[in-house]
Scaffold this motif. Structure first.
Motif, PDB file in Angstrom:
ATOM      1  N   ALA A 166       0.828  -1.210   0.000  1.00 14.79           N
ATOM      2  CA  ALA A 166       0.000   0.000   0.000  1.00 14.79           C
ATOM      3  C   ALA A 166       0.859   1.255   0.000  1.00 14.79           C
ATOM      4  O   ALA A 166       0.568   2.221  -0.715  1.00 14.79           O
ATOM      5  CB  ALA A 166      -0.929   0.000   1.209  1.00 14.79           C
ATOM      6  N   GLY A 167       1.945   1.222   0.794  1.00 15.85           N
ATOM      7  CA  GLY A 167       2.805   2.396   0.884  1.00 15.85           C
ATOM      8  C   GLY A 167       3.459   2.759  -0.439  1.00 15.85           C
ATOM      9  O   GLY A 167       3.673   3.934  -0.734  1.00 15.85           O
ATOM     10  N   LYS A 168       3.760   1.747  -1.242  1.00 13.47           N
ATOM     11  CA  LYS A 168       4.395   1.976  -2.548  1.00 13.47           C
ATOM     12  C   LYS A 168       3.390   1.939  -3.702  1.00 13.47           C
ATOM     13  O   LYS A 168       3.771   1.957  -4.868  1.00 13.47           O
ATOM     14  CB  LYS A 168       5.480   0.929  -2.786  1.00 13.47           C
ATOM     15  N   LYS A 169       2.101   1.888  -3.359  1.00 12.21           N
ATOM     16  CA  LYS A 169       1.030   1.937  -4.363  1.00 12.21           C
ATOM     17  C   LYS A 169       1.188   0.861  -5.439  1.00 12.21           C
ATOM     18  O   LYS A 169       1.082   1.118  -6.641  1.00 12.21           O
ATOM     19  CB  LYS A 169       0.939   3.330  -4.996  1.00 12.21           C
ATOM     20  N   VAL A 170       1.456  -0.361  -4.988  1.00 10.36           N
ATOM     21  CA  VAL A 170       1.590  -1.485  -5.921  1.00 10.36           C
ATOM     22  C   VAL A 170       0.179  -1.957  -6.288  1.00 10.36           C
ATOM     23  O   VAL A 170      -0.424  -2.781  -5.594  1.00 10.36           O
ATOM     24  CB  VAL A 170       2.417  -2.631  -5.298  1.00 10.36           C
ATOM     25  N   ASP A 171      -0.333  -1.424  -7.366  1.00 15.58           N
ATOM     26  CA  ASP A 171      -1.744  -1.642  -7.708  1.00 15.58           C
ATOM     27  C   ASP A 171      -1.943  -2.622  -8.856  1.00 15.58           C
ATOM     28  O   ASP A 171      -3.008  -2.663  -9.478  1.00 15.58           O
ATOM     29  CB  ASP A 171      -2.431  -0.311  -8.018  1.00 15.58           C
ATOM     30  N   ASN A 172      -0.922  -3.428  -9.133  1.00 16.91           N
ATOM     31  CA  ASN A 172      -1.040  -4.463 -10.169  1.00 16.91           C
ATOM     32  C   ASN A 172      -0.947  -5.857  -9.559  1.00 16.91           C
ATOM     33  O   ASN A 172      -0.492  -6.803 -10.195  1.00 16.91           O
ATOM     34  CB  ASN A 172       0.014  -4.280 -11.259  1.00 16.91           C
ATOM     35  N   ILE A 173      -1.397  -5.980  -8.309  1.00 20.30           N
ATOM     36  CA  ILE A 173      -1.359  -7.248  -7.606  1.00 20.30           C
ATOM     37  C   ILE A 173      -2.731  -7.566  -7.007  1.00 20.30           C
ATOM     38  O   ILE A 173      -3.437  -6.658  -6.537  1.00 20.30           O
ATOM     39  CB  ILE A 173      -0.277  -7.232  -6.502  1.00 20.30           C
ATOM     40  N   ILE A 174      -3.101  -8.834  -7.076  1.00 19.23           N
ATOM     41  CA  ILE A 174      -4.349  -9.326  -6.472  1.00 19.23           C
ATOM     42  C   ILE A 174      -3.985 -10.499  -5.561  1.00 19.23           C
ATOM     43  O   ILE A 174      -3.575 -11.563  -6.041  1.00 19.23           O
ATOM     44  CB  ILE A 174      -5.367  -9.778  -7.534  1.00 19.23           C
ATOM     45  N   SER A 175      -4.122 -10.295  -4.271  1.00 19.87           N
ATOM     46  CA  SER A 175      -3.754 -11.316  -3.292  1.00 19.87           C
ATOM     47  C   SER A 175      -5.011 -11.917  -2.671  1.00 19.87           C
ATOM     48  O   SER A 175      -5.847 -11.189  -2.133  1.00 19.87           O
ATOM     49  CB  SER A 175      -2.869 -10.715  -2.193  1.00 19.87           C
ATOM     50  N   THR A 176      -5.108 -13.236  -2.747  1.00 17.37           N
ATOM     51  CA  THR A 176      -6.266 -13.943  -2.200  1.00 17.37           C
ATOM     52  C   THR A 176      -5.879 -14.683  -0.936  1.00 17.37           C
ATOM     53  O   THR A 176      -4.834 -15.337  -0.881  1.00 17.37           O
ATOM     54  CB  THR A 176      -6.830 -14.934  -3.229  1.00 17.37           C
ATOM     55  N   ILE A 177      -6.713 -14.565   0.088  1.00 16.15           N
ATOM     56  CA  ILE A 177      -6.525 -15.306   1.338  1.00 16.15           C
ATOM     57  C   ILE A 177      -7.537 -16.433   1.367  1.00 16.15           C
ATOM     58  O   ILE A 177      -8.751 -16.206   1.296  1.00 16.15           O
ATOM     59  CB  ILE A 177      -6.693 -14.405   2.576  1.00 16.15           C
ATOM     60  N   ASP A 178      -7.036 -17.670   1.452  1.00 14.22           N
ATOM     61  CA  ASP A 178      -7.891 -18.837   1.588  1.00 14.22           C
ATOM     62  C   ASP A 178      -8.357 -18.896   3.034  1.00 14.22           C
ATOM     63  O   ASP A 178      -7.637 -19.359   3.912  1.00 14.22           O
ATOM     64  CB  ASP A 178      -7.117 -20.099   1.202  1.00 14.22           C
ATOM     65  N   TYR A 179      -9.560 -18.422   3.277  1.00 11.76           N
ATOM     66  CA  TYR A 179     -10.076 -18.272   4.639  1.00 11.76           C
ATOM     67  C   TYR A 179     -10.939 -19.493   4.993  1.00 11.76           C
ATOM     68  O   TYR A 179     -12.162 -19.456   4.905  1.00 11.76           O
ATOM     69  CB  TYR A 179     -10.895 -16.985   4.735  1.00 11.76           C
ATOM     70  N   ASN A 180     -10.260 -20.585   5.400  1.00 11.64           N
ATOM     71  CA  ASN A 180     -11.017 -21.793   5.765  1.00 11.64           C
ATOM     72  C   ASN A 180     -11.110 -22.012   7.268  1.00 11.64           C
ATOM     73  O   ASN A 180     -11.756 -22.947   7.734  1.00 11.64           O
ATOM     74  CB  ASN A 180     -10.431 -23.037   5.078  1.00 11.64           C
ATOM     75  N   GLY A 181     -10.445 -21.164   8.049  1.00 17.46           N
ATOM     76  CA  GLY A 181     -10.569 -21.211   9.498  1.00 17.46           C
ATOM     77  C   GLY A 181      -9.861 -22.360  10.167  1.00 17.46           C
ATOM     78  O   GLY A 181     -10.069 -22.602  11.361  1.00 17.46           O
ATOM     79  N   GLN A 182      -8.992 -23.072   9.394  1.00 15.58           N
ATOM     80  CA  GLN A 182      -8.297 -24.230   9.950  1.00 15.58           C
ATOM     81  C   GLN A 182      -6.800 -24.134   9.673  1.00 15.58           C
ATOM     82  O   GLN A 182      -6.387 -23.621   8.633  1.00 15.58           O
ATOM     83  CB  GLN A 182      -8.841 -25.530   9.334  1.00 15.58           C
ATOM     84  N   GLN A 183      -6.001 -24.663  10.589  1.00 17.94           N
ATOM     85  CA  GLN A 183      -4.572 -24.790  10.368  1.00 17.94           C
ATOM     86  C   GLN A 183      -4.081 -26.049  11.062  1.00 17.94           C
ATOM     87  O   GLN A 183      -4.882 -26.774  11.666  1.00 17.94           O
ATOM     88  CB  GLN A 183      -3.824 -23.543  10.853  1.00 17.94           C
ATOM     89  N   ILE A 184      -2.811 -26.334  10.993  1.00 13.97           N
ATOM     90  CA  ILE A 184      -2.313 -27.640  11.400  1.00 13.97           C
ATOM     91  C   ILE A 184      -2.649 -28.004  12.850  1.00 13.97           C
ATOM     92  O   ILE A 184      -2.894 -29.166  13.168  1.00 13.97           O
ATOM     93  CB  ILE A 184      -0.793 -27.750  11.144  1.00 13.97           C
TER      94      ILE A 184
END
Length: 283
Positions: A166-184
């Motif tokens: 955000a600070g460097k205004k990198v606006d050519n990226i799309i980041s997806t978070i796999d929000y499944n609520g589980q981890q190891i």
């Protein structure tokens, strides 16, 4: 040739069959998160990404994808094979000695479709931001996509990268978070709650989209298409994609128990009956 939605839905089931076959064959691997992300990968490679074959590391004037939570390599490998990056038969070598398909993706064996080794959690966004800025310097208008686990967001480096983007205004990226609520070790909420992730990402200066039906292929395609329209506006774009760990196999769904556990012969047979295809193209 572009595939129809029905063809992609069938391919999603085929990829799930591949995932289970791979981890079963070597009694190791990570089926839970892989099964939960199958619609995302099918949508990305079937409808969203602009890429060319044969694969090149540079990928100039092509969209790039970086998998940060590299332990879900089974879904990544199957997707790449099914979309023609390397022969489907090579899936038989998953996690075996001298295989290019290691438990976590690597680059030293030249596996087509893999541009960075991943699996050490928290690093993928930093790598992708460097690529995204490089594309801007090259006047390359292609986009960079990343995928992250929700448990991975407990790593501090991810938040440094969120701040930097955000600070460097990198606006050519799309980041997806796999929000499944589980981890190891259990549910993400119990291990270390992420709190209001949507509000946190917005506070860090990102455009934030959210999709509750992350295992609905058409919904995933739609949210990715919408995310593309938000690029170029001076802010990075994030998608919170709600998925179900182990989706498609009833005894694996919604539990961390199958984060890194392979099914038995009987369990594999049960899963294949649930993942029915009239004419499966199993390797």
């Amino acid at each position: 040739m572009s595939k129809s939605i029905e063809e992609l839905k069938s391919l999603t089931t085929q990829i799930r069959r591949d995932i289970l076959r791979m981890v079963h064959a070597v009694n190791s691997g990570h089926p839970g998160g892989s099964l939960g992300c199958t619609e995302y990968f099918t949508a990305l490679y079937g409808k969203i990404l602009n890429y060319k074959l044969p694969f090149t590391m540079e990928g100039k004037n092509e969209d790039h994808f970086y998998l940060s939570n590299g332990h879900i390599s089974p879904v990544f490998y199957s997707t790449l094979a099914r979309f023609g990056f390397f022969p489907v038969e090579e899936l038989k070598t998953f996690r075996k000695l001298n295989s290019r398909l290691q438990g976590h993706p690597t680059t030293h064996e030249g596996l087509e479709g893999i541009r960075v080794a991943s699996g050490s959690l928290g690093q993928g966004l930093s790598v992708a931001l460097g690529v995204a800025q490089g594309k801007k310097l090259d006047k390359d208008e292609s986009l960079v996509y990343t995928l992250h686990g929700d448990g991975e967001l407990q790593e501090g480096q991810v938040w440094e990268a969120f701040m930097y983007a955000a600070g460097k205004k990198v606006d050519n990226i799309i980041s997806t978070i796999d929000y499944n609520g589980q981890q190891i070790d259990g549910s993400t909420e119990n291990v270390l709650s992420l709190g209001n992730l949507h509000a946190k990402l917005e506070a860090f200066g990102w455009i934030v989209l959210e999709e509750k039906n992350g295992n609905d292929l058409e919904a995933v395609i739609a949210i990715l298409e919408r995310a593309k329209t938000e690029t170029g506006n001076g802010k990075p774009v994030a998608i919170i994609l709600h998925t179900i760990m182990g989706n498609g196999v009833d005894y694996m769904m919604g539990t961390h128990a199958w984060h890194g556990k392979a099914p038995s012969d009987e369990q594999l047979d049960t899963a294949f009956k649930q993942l029915y295809l009239e004419a499966p193209a199993d390797y």
